[in-house]
Design a protein around this motif. Structure first.
Motif, PDB file in Angstrom:
ATOM      1  N   SER A  85      16.650   2.758  16.049  1.00 58.38           N
ATOM      2  CA  SER A  85      17.216   2.639  17.504  1.00 58.38           C
ATOM      3  C   SER A  85      16.945   3.947  18.522  1.00 58.38           C
ATOM      4  N   ALA A  86      16.928   4.992  17.864  1.00 57.71           N
ATOM      5  CA  ALA A  86      16.482   6.082  18.753  1.00 57.71           C
ATOM      6  C   ALA A  86      15.070   6.109  19.176  1.00 57.71           C
ATOM      7  N   ARG A  87      14.138   5.523  18.491  1.00 58.60           N
ATOM      8  CA  ARG A  87      12.800   5.319  18.982  1.00 58.60           C
ATOM      9  C   ARG A  87      12.378   4.489  19.712  1.00 58.60           C
ATOM     10  N   ASP A  88      13.193   3.104  19.789  1.00 52.50           N
ATOM     11  CA  ASP A  88      13.203   2.165  20.436  1.00 52.50           C
ATOM     12  C   ASP A  88      13.927   2.030  21.971  1.00 52.50           C
ATOM     13  N   LEU A  89      14.919   3.249  21.907  1.00 51.95           N
ATOM     14  CA  LEU A  89      15.600   3.438  23.454  1.00 51.95           C
ATOM     15  C   LEU A  89      14.452   3.146  24.465  1.00 51.95           C
ATOM     16  N   PRO A  90      14.917   2.421  25.450  1.00 47.64           N
ATOM     17  CA  PRO A  90      14.130   2.316  26.793  1.00 47.64           C
ATOM     18  C   PRO A  90      14.250   3.694  27.522  1.00 47.64           C
ATOM     19  N   GLY A  91      13.170   4.136  28.136  1.00 42.40           N
ATOM     20  CA  GLY A  91      13.416   5.414  29.071  1.00 42.40           C
ATOM     21  C   GLY A  91      13.169   6.764  28.507  1.00 42.40           C
ATOM     22  N   ILE A  92      13.075   6.693  27.135  1.00 46.86           N
ATOM     23  CA  ILE A  92      12.880   8.183  26.475  1.00 46.86           C
ATOM     24  C   ILE A  92      11.375   8.303  26.080  1.00 46.86           C
ATOM     25  N   ARG A  93      10.742   9.447  26.686  1.00 48.47           N
ATOM     26  CA  ARG A  93       9.578   9.583  26.600  1.00 48.47           C
ATOM     27  C   ARG A  93       9.232  11.035  25.680  1.00 48.47           C
ATOM     28  N   THR A  94      10.287  11.739  25.377  1.00 50.21           N
ATOM     29  CA  THR A  94       9.966  13.072  24.674  1.00 50.21           C
ATOM     30  C   THR A  94      10.698  13.051  23.444  1.00 50.21           C
ATOM     31  N   GLY A  95      10.307  13.806  22.418  1.00 49.56           N
ATOM     32  CA  GLY A  95      10.923  14.082  21.146  1.00 49.56           C
ATOM     33  C   GLY A  95      12.139  14.596  21.296  1.00 49.56           C
ATOM     34  N   LEU A  96      12.465  15.389  22.266  1.00 53.37           N
ATOM     35  CA  LEU A  96      13.508  15.994  22.436  1.00 53.37           C
ATOM     36  C   LEU A  96      14.756  15.041  23.014  1.00 53.37           C
ATOM     37  N   GLY A  97      14.302  14.197  23.530  1.00 53.01           N
ATOM     38  CA  GLY A  97      15.450  12.763  24.266  1.00 53.01           C
ATOM     39  C   GLY A  97      15.820  12.118  22.815  1.00 53.01           C
ATOM     40  N   ARG A  98      14.704  11.941  22.009  1.00 53.92           N
ATOM     41  CA  ARG A  98      14.952  10.834  20.867  1.00 53.92           C
ATOM     42  C   ARG A  98      15.840  11.757  19.908  1.00 53.92           C
ATOM     43  N   ALA A  99      15.767  13.003  20.009  1.00 53.36           N
ATOM     44  CA  ALA A  99      16.596  13.901  18.912  1.00 53.36           C
ATOM     45  C   ALA A  99      18.079  13.888  19.396  1.00 53.36           C
ATOM     46  N   ARG A 100      18.054  13.967  20.730  1.00 55.99           N
ATOM     47  CA  ARG A 100      19.464  14.003  21.426  1.00 55.99           C
ATOM     48  C   ARG A 100      20.261  12.648  21.143  1.00 55.99           C
ATOM     49  N   ALA A 101      19.392  11.273  21.385  1.00 56.02           N
ATOM     50  CA  ALA A 101      19.964  10.185  21.268  1.00 56.02           C
ATOM     51  C   ALA A 101      20.327  10.067  19.458  1.00 56.02           C
ATOM     52  N   TRP A 102      19.456  10.735  18.738  1.00 54.48           N
ATOM     53  CA  TRP A 102      19.828  10.674  17.192  1.00 54.48           C
ATOM     54  C   TRP A 102      21.278  11.229  17.103  1.00 54.48           C
ATOM     55  N   LEU A 103      21.277  12.413  17.603  1.00 55.06           N
ATOM     56  CA  LEU A 103      22.603  13.109  17.681  1.00 55.06           C
ATOM     57  C   LEU A 103      23.943  12.505  18.018  1.00 55.06           C
ATOM     58  N   HIS A 104      23.498  11.841  19.071  1.00 59.20           N
ATOM     59  CA  HIS A 104      24.751  11.288  19.565  1.00 59.20           C
ATOM     60  C   HIS A 104      25.128   9.855  18.779  1.00 59.20           C
ATOM     61  N   LEU A 105      24.119   9.176  18.148  1.00 57.91           N
ATOM     62  CA  LEU A 105      24.462   7.982  17.394  1.00 57.91           C
ATOM     63  C   LEU A 105      25.133   8.457  15.941  1.00 57.91           C
ATOM     64  N   ALA A 106      24.521   9.589  15.517  1.00 53.10           N
ATOM     65  CA  ALA A 106      25.065  10.281  14.317  1.00 53.10           C
ATOM     66  C   ALA A 106      26.597  10.698  14.445  1.00 53.10           C
ATOM     67  N   LEU A 107      26.963  11.178  15.610  1.00 52.00           N
ATOM     68  CA  LEU A 107      28.625  11.531  15.992  1.00 52.00           C
ATOM     69  C   LEU A 107      29.173  10.275  15.990  1.00 52.00           C
ATOM     70  N   MET A 108      28.794   9.469  16.675  1.00 53.58           N
ATOM     71  CA  MET A 108      29.620   7.889  16.722  1.00 53.58           C
ATOM     72  C   MET A 108      29.761   7.307  15.204  1.00 53.58           C
TER      73      MET A 108
END
Length: 562
Positions: A85-108
């Protein structure tokens, strides 16, 4: 590197402490716009970036924490859905953005501590991404993993946008952690007041729910009670009517007994007279019985003889049918022989005529052959006489056979009539048998209907018993609810300032011995006296309760279950 590690670890402690305290004081799920939560993600990002190796590419050097976080997918297969889901999120172009999305999902999912612990256990894999002395490779990384376990008490509902995650500025705001003591005390009092308010609201909600349930049960019990009262009145009326009928039947029984006694006396007198007449008639009846018995034996013997004769006639019929077939065959053969003899006779006559003509011609031709013609004529006349005699014999034989055939036909017709009578008797017996079978099926249907009625009666009795048990259980539950309501009305949320020692063990509170509220009674206990957790009606998840409430609630749940 060591100073940076210690500073980052202290910042992580502060951010986690502030986040947990603020979330508990609010008592709600956190969103992505909550400032302490944003600061926590920034501090965690700095901790993960500490000592990270730079990867060289055609564009230039790039430092991204997405590389080590991708390893979690291999080490923990259950985190595959977060990574995808972090890879497939629309609008994310950088690896840092994917890492931040991964941390948000893991916290939820409340799995940040688990995933990072598995990653910290594999130092051999992390050495490819971090330099020596990095926070993830040292003891501070293990301490950070232990601190992250406390985040499991937080409920987060975050809105993830790819553009915001890529463009977010990683600057830590220290103003959140520089509050004065007065504000902290005010926050503490406010949190205590909010906790007490939430506790009272939950109690009121639970009590209102229980009151409505009890009111509904009381209404249903009143309805069932009214129905039972009506049925009882109907049953009493029925009993009274039955008692009146019983009294009438008793009077009728007395009158019947009086009349029966009179009739019995008259019957005794009549029976004595009849006994004498019976004795006189018994002798005549015995004689008549002997005569009838003899007649019965004679008729039985005649019937047996008739049955034997019938069997003989059936056998004779079969033999006659065979003989008739043979006679018909002989008649056909004799008719054929008669036809052949007639043909021969006609041929002889024709020959005689021919010979006579020839003889006349011969007499004209020669007188010498007269004697031979006379001899021949004599012989021919003798042959004609023999043939005529044979024809008469055959005619007499034919007439005899025709008479025999006529007699056999008459006998065959009589046998056919007897056979028809037997067939009629057999059809009557079959109809009677079918009627008996129909009566048997009706008897079986009546038996099945009787069984069904018995089963229905048993089911109704069982339902009545269950209703009685349900009524008794509901009464017991109402009494338990009343006791719980009385107990809960007396409880109040105790303030932190009022308690200086544990209510159970009477030990003084200190920095090492902290205060804990029991969620059931509201009093304050130490950690050892309130280490139990139970699911309460006012809380969806298991919460902390004291030892006294724990044993009391367990005893009550076991009694209600039994």
């Amino acid at each position: 590197m060591a100073i940076e590690r210690s500073n980052l670890l202290s910042m992580m402690k502060l951010s986690i402490k502030v986040l947990i305290q603020s979330s508990l004081s609010l008592g709600r799920t956190l969103d992505s716009e909550y400032p302490p939560l944003q600061q926590f993600f920034l501090v965690l990002e700095h901790c993960l970036k500490h000592g990270l190796k730079a990867k060289k590419s055609f564009i230039g050097q790039n430092k991204s924490i997405w590389g080590p976080l991708e390893l979690v997918e291999k080490l923990c297969p259950e985190s595959a859905n977060i990574a995808t889901s972090a890879r497939d999120l629309p609008g994310i172009r950088t690896g840092l953005g994917r890492a931040r999305a991964w941390l948000h999902l893991a916290l939820m999912q409340k799995k940040v501590a688990d995933y990072l612990k598995t990653l910290l256990d594999r130092k051999d894999l992390l050495s490819e991404f971090y330099d020596a002395g990095a926070l993830m490779l040292e003891e501070e990384g293990a301490v950070m993993g232990g601190l992250l376990v406390g985040l499991n008490v937080i409920d987060a509902n975050l809105c993830i946008k790819g553009e915001d995650l890529d463009s977010q500025v990683a600057v830590i705001d220290f103003s959140l952690y520089l509050k004065d003591a007065t504000s902290s005390e005010a926050d503490g009092k406010m949190t205590a007041i909010l906790d007490q308010k939430h506790y009272i609201e939950e109690l009121n909600r639970h009590l209102s729910g229980t009151v409505t349930d009890l009111q509904a049960k009381m209404d249903s019990l009143e309805k069932t009670n009214s129905k039972l009262v009506e049925e009882l009145t109907a049953a009493t009326d029925r009993i009274n009517s039955l008692q009146g009928e019983q009294e009438q039947l008793r009077q009728e029984n007395d009158s019947i007994l009086m009349t029966s006694q009179k009739k019995e006396e008259a019957a005794l007198q009549d029976s004595q007279v009849e006994l004498e007449t019976y004795k006189q008639t018994r002798q005549g009846l015995d004689e008549m019985y002997n005569v009838v018995w003899k007649q019965y034996k004679e008729e039985k013997r005649i019937r047996q003889e008739l049955e034997r004769e019938l069997e003989l006639q059936v056998g004779l019929k079969k033999e006659m049918e065979v003989a008739m077939k043979l006679l018909e065959k002989d008649i056909h053969e004799k008719q054929d022989t008669l036809a052949a003899l007639r043909l021969q006779l006609d041929q002889v006559k024709t020959l005689n005529l021919q010979m006579f003509h020839k003889a006349e011609v011969g007499m004209q031709q020669s007188r010498q052959t007269d004697q031979s013609d006379k001899d021949m004529r004599v012989e021919l006349e003798a042959k004609v006489d023999a043939f005529q005699k044979q024809l008469t014999d055959l005619d007499t034989l034919r007439t005899g056979l025709e008479n025999e055939l006529r007699a056999e036909r008459e006998q065959r017709q009589s046998l056919q009539k007897a056979l028809q009578r037997e067939q009629d008797n057999s059809t009557e017996l079959r109809t009677q048998l079918q009627q008996l079978q129909g009566l048997h099926t009706e008897l079986q249907d009546l038996k099945m209907e009787k069984k069904q009625l018995q089963q229905r009666c048993e089911q109704q009795e069982q339902t009545l018993q269950e209703m009685g048990l349900h009524l008794s259980q509901s009464k017991l539950k109402m009494e338990d609810f009343k006791e719980v309501n009385k107990a809960l009305k007396g409880h109040a949320w105790m303030k932190d300032d009022e308690a200086t020692q544990c209510k159970q063990c009477q030990k003084e509170f200190s920095i090492s011995r902290r205060k804990h509220h029991c969620r059931n009674c509201g009093d304050i206990y130490c950690n050892t006296c309130s280490s139990n957790e139970l699911a309460l009606p006012s809380y969806p998840r298991p919460v902390r309760v004291c030892d006294v409430c724990h044993s009391l609630l367990l005893q009550r749940s076991s009694s209600t279950a039994s």
